[in-house]
Design a protein around this motif. Structure first.
Motif, PDB file in Angstrom:
ATOM      1  N   ASP A  34       5.866   0.123   9.496  1.00 18.48           N
ATOM      2  CA  ASP A  34       5.769  -0.780   8.896  1.00 18.48           C
ATOM      3  C   ASP A  34       6.709  -2.119   8.988  1.00 18.48           C
ATOM      4  O   ASP A  34       7.865  -2.354   9.811  1.00 18.48           O
ATOM      5  CB  ASP A  34       6.190  -0.147   7.400  1.00 18.48           C
ATOM      6  CG  ASP A  34       5.034   1.255   7.243  1.00 18.48           C
ATOM      7  OD1 ASP A  34       3.765   0.066   7.470  1.00 18.48           O
ATOM      8  OD2 ASP A  34       5.247   2.297   7.383  1.00 18.48           O
ATOM      9  N   ASP A  45       1.634  -2.999   1.628  1.00 18.96           N
ATOM     10  CA  ASP A  45       1.162  -3.389   2.483  1.00 18.96           C
ATOM     11  C   ASP A  45       0.360  -2.772   3.165  1.00 18.96           C
ATOM     12  O   ASP A  45      -0.607  -3.307   4.136  1.00 18.96           O
ATOM     13  CB  ASP A  45       2.841  -3.798   3.367  1.00 18.96           C
ATOM     14  CG  ASP A  45       3.617  -4.689   2.617  1.00 18.96           C
ATOM     15  OD1 ASP A  45       2.915  -5.497   1.755  1.00 18.96           O
ATOM     16  OD2 ASP A  45       4.196  -5.131   3.481  1.00 18.96           O
ATOM     17  N   ARG A  46      -0.236  -1.512   3.959  1.00 19.90           N
ATOM     18  CA  ARG A  46      -1.242  -1.011   3.430  1.00 19.90           C
ATOM     19  C   ARG A  46      -2.187  -0.471   3.525  1.00 19.90           C
ATOM     20  O   ARG A  46      -2.681  -0.916   3.840  1.00 19.90           O
ATOM     21  CB  ARG A  46       0.067   0.766   3.516  1.00 19.90           C
ATOM     22  CG  ARG A  46       1.008   1.339   4.798  1.00 19.90           C
ATOM     23  CD  ARG A  46       0.893   2.763   4.982  1.00 19.90           C
ATOM     24  NE  ARG A  46       2.139   2.403   5.576  1.00 19.90           N
ATOM     25  CZ  ARG A  46       2.741   4.495   6.442  1.00 19.90           C
ATOM     26  NH1 ARG A  46       1.469   5.311   5.928  1.00 19.90           N
ATOM     27  NH2 ARG A  46       3.677   4.280   6.674  1.00 19.90           N
ATOM     28  N   SER A  49      -3.420  -4.730   4.089  1.00 19.69           N
ATOM     29  CA  SER A  49      -4.691  -4.181   5.258  1.00 19.69           C
ATOM     30  C   SER A  49      -5.872  -3.601   5.897  1.00 19.69           C
ATOM     31  O   SER A  49      -6.377  -3.787   6.429  1.00 19.69           O
ATOM     32  CB  SER A  49      -3.405  -4.272   5.836  1.00 19.69           C
ATOM     33  OG  SER A  49      -2.301  -4.865   5.999  1.00 19.69           O
ATOM     34  N   SER A  50      -6.095  -2.809   4.756  1.00 19.76           N
ATOM     35  CA  SER A  50      -7.555  -2.006   4.602  1.00 19.76           C
ATOM     36  C   SER A  50      -8.363  -2.849   4.798  1.00 19.76           C
ATOM     37  O   SER A  50      -8.573  -3.979   3.537  1.00 19.76           O
ATOM     38  CB  SER A  50      -7.253  -1.140   3.616  1.00 19.76           C
ATOM     39  OG  SER A  50      -8.478   0.248   3.350  1.00 19.76           O
ATOM     40  N   ALA A  54     -10.445  -5.512   1.762  1.00 23.50           N
ATOM     41  CA  ALA A  54     -11.423  -5.662   2.468  1.00 23.50           C
ATOM     42  C   ALA A  54     -12.699  -6.513   2.123  1.00 23.50           C
ATOM     43  O   ALA A  54     -13.345  -7.444   1.368  1.00 23.50           O
ATOM     44  CB  ALA A  54     -11.124  -6.680   4.181  1.00 23.50           C
ATOM     45  N   ARG A 165      -5.635   4.654   8.486  1.00 22.62           N
ATOM     46  CA  ARG A 165      -3.760   4.031   8.535  1.00 22.62           C
ATOM     47  C   ARG A 165      -2.811   4.945   9.024  1.00 22.62           C
ATOM     48  O   ARG A 165      -1.931   4.791   9.667  1.00 22.62           O
ATOM     49  CB  ARG A 165      -3.571   3.181   8.186  1.00 22.62           C
ATOM     50  CG  ARG A 165      -4.658   1.376   8.732  1.00 22.62           C
ATOM     51  CD  ARG A 165      -5.932   1.580   9.101  1.00 22.62           C
ATOM     52  NE  ARG A 165      -6.299   0.442   8.911  1.00 22.62           N
ATOM     53  CZ  ARG A 165      -7.295   0.182   9.576  1.00 22.62           C
ATOM     54  NH1 ARG A 165      -8.546   1.582   9.315  1.00 22.62           N
ATOM     55  NH2 ARG A 165      -8.356  -1.032  10.018  1.00 22.62           N
TER      56      ARG A 165
END
Length: 532
Positions: A34, A45-46, A49-50, A54, A165
């Motif tokens: 991270d 953030d995780r 970013s997935s 999106a 993740r």
């Protein structure tokens, strides 16, 4: 100002920051690299970013945007909810009394509230709430899944199971605080916790069974039986601070922010494209205001028979509020809310058609900013709320205004016949797509050519349901309440869950294109990657 209000000795671990994989001995790997130092900021953030996040850019909010960029989708909605949630959290922490109460109730961190808001719609399937209803019926009636499908529970499943993740490649391995903050309805459909919230004299919002589907369990819930261990671990730091059926403070912040954003930006959308018309909205609100006393005296049968006359729909909504939310509903506050919405929405914003001019854009932006600020300014943190609301709620004036704004959206957008026609086609598409994929799964000659993502989901679900069958077989009941026993029957559940997982992870466009391919209507071989 230190935004983490829960103070503790430096050497004491924060249970709110606990991650599942780290506690289970999961090894470090690239997924844990991270950028943020704060574990809650790392969670945010995780989430962003997935690929599941999106894909929300291609999922309907109310109607498909069709590439115009004019209408909100689930991604733009989530971003707005996150902005409002963070603002609410920071506002509460600026008040010493509210910050102290939040600490006593388990803590409040703006990063947690923002992360939960960004994640709250990850489980929405193609075509939004319409797809959610179709997948629930298919899951229960075709696949015998008592849990059915629910967008909030699917969100929790994505965060804890189907995203990859985390160190063990199962879920995002988020902190307990963020996982708990996405639990808007902190119970399962049928079994947990005990006693189940649906059995309370006044059930929490969403916990009661649907009136048209008795015996099916809570209408809203946040965890399937397959994720109950994650649910309990996420809620453990809040034991003794909030009731088992209550949202955490951060979940309540997210829920309130969702209501605020939804009440405002959908009205913006449909004014922008000319669907929300001044005359019909003005007639309804004005008709109720002019005849409020007369309408209040009508018997239900007469009110129903006159449903098309101005003011009648709003009167029916006022009566529903009395029946469901007597803890806060007030006729004087309701009348003032109708007057405010009539002045600021109808007489101001809708009085002129949106023509794309700078003046029209400024009017729309001013309406949104003014109402967002007013509603955020109305938040209250209370120590002992009624069961129908969370610890965070709105003052009576703003609460009634949200109800009236949402009424306008439902009455003049969601109930339009042309939208119903469009949605019936989408419902048929989702149901047919599930049937086509299930037929492929059971086709022995072609099963080996299944999309790899679908095969992986089948194996994942098979492992999960086999574990439940060994450890807690009482949880394995079908949609009719009958026990599910035997390897084949358990596999049927797993197959159904996998197909539902797969279809729910598609965008609107991917669902349409995939069905075209499976139906032989595609003009070329499949080329776009349609799985996560």
């Amino acid at each position: 100002m230190d935004t983490v209000v829960r103070m503790r000795p430096m050497d004491e671990p924060d249970p709110r920051a606990a991650r599942r994989d780290s506690e289970a001995g999961g090894g470090a790997g690239p997924a844990t690299a991270d950028l943020a130092v704060s574990p809650f900021r790392a969670d945010r953030d995780r989430i962003v970013s997935s690929p599941f996040f999106a894909r929300l850019g291609g999922v309907t909010q109310v109607v498909s945007a069709g590439g115009s960029g004019l209408l909100h989708n689930r991604l733009t909605h989530s971003l707005k909810v996150a902005t409002v949630a963070r603002s609410i959290a920071e506002r509460l922490l600026a008040s010493p009394d509210a910050a102290d109460l939040a600490r006593k109730l388990g803590g409040l961190d703006p990063d947690v509230a923002e992360a939960a808001a960004l994640a709250h719609d990850l489980g929405h399937p193609p075509f939004g709430h319409l797809g959610e209803g179709v997948l629930d019926r298919v899951a229960r009636h075709r696949f015998n899944l008592a849990d059915g499908f629910e967008g909030n529970a699917q969100t929790f499943r994505i965060l804890t199971t189907t995203d990859v993740r985390g160190p063990s490649a199962v879920g995002l391995d988020l902190t307990a605080a963020v996982r708990a903050a996405v639990l808007k309805y902190p119970w399962s459909r049928l079994h947990r916790p005990r006693p189940h919230p649906s059995e309370m004299p006044v059930p929490p919002r969403g916990a009661a069974e649907p009136g048209d589907a008795p015996g099916t369990g809570s209408s809203k819930f946040c965890a399937y039986s397959t994720e109950w261990d994650d649910f309990e671990q996420a809620r453990a730091p809040f034991a003794g601070r909030v009731e088992p059926w209550q949202q955490t403070v951060e979940a309540s912040v997210m829920d309130t922010a969702d209501d605020i954003a939804y009440a405002i930006h959908d009205l913006q959308d449909f004014h922008r494209i000319g669907v929300l018309q001044h005359a019909e909205v003005a007639a309804e609100l004005g008709g109720w205001t002019a005849n409020a006393l007369e309408l209040a005296g009508l018997d239900p049968a007469t009110l129903d028979s006159e449903a098309r006359r101005p003011g009648r729909s709003l009167e029916r909504m006022r009566r529903r509020l009395h029946a469901k939310d007597s803890w806060i509903v007030d006729d004087d506050a309701f009348a003032l809310a109708v007057a405010r919405v009539r002045t600021e929405l109808v007489d101001d914003l809708l009085s002129g058609a949106f023509d794309g001019s700078i003046e029209a854009e400024q009017a729309l932006a001013a309406f949104s900013a003014r109402w967002t600020a007013r509603l955020v300014d109305g938040v209250l943190l209370t120590p002992s709320p009624p069961t129908r609301t969370g610890h965070l709620t709105l003052r009576a004036a703003q609460w009634h205004e949200v109800q009236v704004l949402k009424f306008v959206h439902r009455r003049f957008v969601l109930l339009r016949p042309d939208l119903a026609l469009h949605q019936r086609g989408q419902a048929s598409l989702v149901s047919t797509l599930v049937d086509a994929l299930d037929a492929w799964l059971v086709d022995r000659d072609e099963a080996y050519r299944l999309p790899r993502r679908l095969r992986d989901l089948v194996e994942l679900a098979r492992t999960e349901y086999a574990a439940i069958a060994r450890a807690e077989p009482e949880l394995l009941v079908g949609a009719t309440g009958e026990p599910v026993r035997g390897t084949d029957a358990v596999y049927e559940l797993a197959r159904g869950r996998a197909v539902i997982d797969f279809v729910s992870s598609l965008t609107d466009k991917q669902a349409v294109s995939l069905l075209d391919a499976l139906s032989g209507r595609a003009s070329q071989p499949w080329s776009e990657s349609f799985v996560l």
